[in-house]
Design a protein around this motif. Structure first.
Motif, mmCIF file in Angstrom:
data_model
loop_
_atom_site.group_PDB
_atom_site.id
_atom_site.type_symbol
_atom_site.label_atom_id
_atom_site.label_comp_id
_atom_site.label_asym_id
_atom_site.label_seq_id
_atom_site.Cartn_x
_atom_site.Cartn_y
_atom_site.Cartn_z
ATOM 1 N N GLU A 160 0.828 -1.213 0.000
ATOM 2 C CA GLU A 160 0.000 0.000 0.000
ATOM 3 C C GLU A 160 0.858 1.257 0.000
ATOM 4 O O GLU A 160 0.526 2.256 -0.665
ATOM 5 N N THR A 161 1.972 1.218 0.721
ATOM 6 C CA THR A 161 2.882 2.370 0.745
ATOM 7 C C THR A 161 3.480 2.618 -0.631
ATOM 8 O O THR A 161 3.579 3.773 -1.080
ATOM 9 N N LEU A 162 3.866 1.550 -1.328
ATOM 10 C CA LEU A 162 4.478 1.737 -2.647
ATOM 11 C C LEU A 162 3.446 2.188 -3.680
ATOM 12 O O LEU A 162 3.771 2.979 -4.575
ATOM 13 N N HIS A 163 2.226 1.693 -3.576
ATOM 14 C CA HIS A 163 1.173 2.213 -4.457
ATOM 15 C C HIS A 163 0.961 3.709 -4.191
ATOM 16 O O HIS A 163 0.836 4.515 -5.135
ATOM 17 N N LEU A 192 3.697 5.849 -5.783
ATOM 18 C CA LEU A 192 3.541 6.138 -7.212
ATOM 19 C C LEU A 192 2.429 7.142 -7.458
ATOM 20 O O LEU A 192 2.529 7.978 -8.370
ATOM 21 N N ASP A 193 1.366 7.104 -6.668
ATOM 22 C CA ASP A 193 0.325 8.121 -6.795
ATOM 23 C C ASP A 193 0.900 9.512 -6.514
ATOM 24 O O ASP A 193 0.606 10.478 -7.240
ATOM 25 N N ALA A 194 1.707 9.617 -5.454
ATOM 26 C CA ALA A 194 2.311 10.912 -5.118
ATOM 27 C C ALA A 194 3.298 11.350 -6.187
ATOM 28 O O ALA A 194 3.371 12.533 -6.548
ATOM 29 N N LEU A 195 4.066 10.402 -6.725
ATOM 30 C CA LEU A 195 5.021 10.725 -7.783
ATOM 31 C C LEU A 195 4.309 11.243 -9.027
ATOM 32 O O LEU A 195 4.717 12.251 -9.628
ATOM 33 N N LEU A 196 3.214 10.577 -9.402
ATOM 34 C CA LEU A 196 2.496 10.986 -10.605
ATOM 35 C C LEU A 196 1.720 12.283 -10.397
ATOM 36 O O LEU A 196 1.390 12.972 -11.368
ATOM 37 N N ALA A 197 1.423 12.627 -9.155
ATOM 38 C CA ALA A 197 0.832 13.937 -8.883
ATOM 39 C C ALA A 197 1.881 15.034 -9.017
ATOM 40 O O ALA A 197 1.599 16.130 -9.519
ATOM 41 N N ALA A 198 3.114 14.752 -8.575
ATOM 42 C CA ALA A 198 4.175 15.751 -8.630
ATOM 43 C C ALA A 198 4.807 15.852 -10.008
ATOM 44 O O ALA A 198 5.267 16.934 -10.411
ATOM 45 N N ASP A 240 5.650 -7.930 -1.994
ATOM 46 C CA ASP A 240 5.045 -8.553 -3.167
ATOM 47 C C ASP A 240 3.721 -7.843 -3.467
ATOM 48 O O ASP A 240 2.849 -7.755 -2.593
ATOM 49 N N PRO A 241 3.534 -7.340 -4.684
ATOM 50 C CA PRO A 241 2.311 -6.583 -4.978
ATOM 51 C C PRO A 241 1.060 -7.450 -5.002
ATOM 52 O O PRO A 241 -0.052 -6.935 -4.879
ATOM 53 N N VAL A 242 1.232 -8.765 -5.186
ATOM 54 C CA VAL A 242 0.118 -9.709 -5.187
ATOM 55 C C VAL A 242 0.586 -10.982 -4.492
ATOM 56 O O VAL A 242 1.778 -11.163 -4.231
ATOM 57 N N ALA A 243 -0.353 -11.888 -4.224
ATOM 58 C CA ALA A 243 -0.013 -13.109 -3.494
ATOM 59 C C ALA A 243 0.055 -14.354 -4.369
ATOM 60 O O ALA A 243 0.579 -15.381 -3.935
#
Length: 289
Positions: free
Chosen positions: A76-79, A82-88, A214-217
């Protein structure tokens, strides 16, 4: 190449994010892999080979050749990162390129931000950390215990130090990161060792190695990331990827789950870090797609 720092806020925490910026032309985002030795430096050769693109290369939070801010390292932190990066730095990007574990996070970000990328390139994509890959997911409680031990004061530093000695790093590079052992020079090992010795480095390593990032299980969940709604996706499959990781890349290429976009695969030389070991070949494969 210039370096600038984005003042991002992730999960309510300030996360100053150093980024390299190189080249001129269409905007391109390059995401490094996640690993014990991960840093944005691994993407510099590929950025140079793509000099007719304006490449932005950030470090992931918890990784890189600099002191790392301590924050909760979860998918969740890494998602959110990327949201914050794409906003900036919203682009839009002609290409989003991600290596290793960055692949799943890039695909999820492209789904959340449908106008951000015209095409995606996944270089040796992975979704499962080293311990779950080697030992199987049924030992997840053991992985959690290992992560907690490495994160603990005093004993964690000692356990981490045992596993980042230059000899261990060199063995890891030759075993599955680089395809040609001759490319694993003393200078390369020294550079990677310096990455591992940054303050706070053990937390990112503990999270990644034990599967905590891991982004998925499951494989099925990984393939589901590539359903409808994505731009065209190119998978660069290294010829000498480790057997288990290579099987996951082959499954993604063969899945045929995308109907309104296109997933295709192309072989490149190398093992798990072809973008670093063979950047010219990777750039040529991207141009040929």
């Amino acid at each position: 190449m210039e370096t600038r720092t984005l003042a991002l806020v992730v999960a309510g925490r300030a996360v100053p994010t150093p980024c390299d910026v190189a080249g001129q032309g269409p905007e391109t985002l390059l995401l490094p892999a996640l690993s014990t030795i991960s840093s944005r430096a691994e993407m510099r050769g590929l950025a140079a080979a793509l000099s007719d693109h304006r490449c932005l290369i950030p470090d992931w939070p918890g990784f890189g050749a600099h002191p790392r801010a301590r924050l909760l390292l979860t998918p969740e932190t890494l998602h959110a990162f990327l949201d914050a990066l794409l906003a900036a730095a919203p682009g839009p990007y002609a290409l989003g390129i991600a290596a290793g574990h960055g692949a799943g996070y890039l695909a999820a970000a492209a789904r959340r931000h449908p106008d951000a990328f015209r095409a995606l390139v996944l270089v040796a994509p992975t979704w499962r950390g080293p311990l779950p890959t080697a030992m199987g997911p049924e030992r997840r409680s053991l992985f959690t215990a290992i992560r907690r031990a490495v994160e603990a004061p005093l004993i964690g530093d000692a356990l981490y130090a045992l596993n980042i000695r230059p000899r261990v790093i060199g063995r890891m590079l030759r075993a599955h990161v680089y395809a040609d052992p001759g490319h694993v020079t003393a200078a390369l090992v020294a550079d990677k060792h310096a990455v591992t010795r940054q303050p706070g480095a053990r937390f990112g390593t503990a999270a990644f190695v034990t599967g905590g990032l891991d982004p998925v299980a499951t494989r099925a969940a990984f393939l589901d990331l590539f359903g409808d709604g994505l731009p065209p996706v190119l998978v660069l499959r290294p010829e000498r990827a480790p057997r288990r990781s290579g099987a996951e890349m082959d499954a993604l290429i063969a899945a045929g789950r995308v109907s309104h976009s296109q997933v295709s695969g192309r072989p490149v030389p190398g093992a798990l870090s072809p973008h670093e070991e063979y950047p010219d070949a990777v750039a040529a494969a991207i141009r040929a797609a």
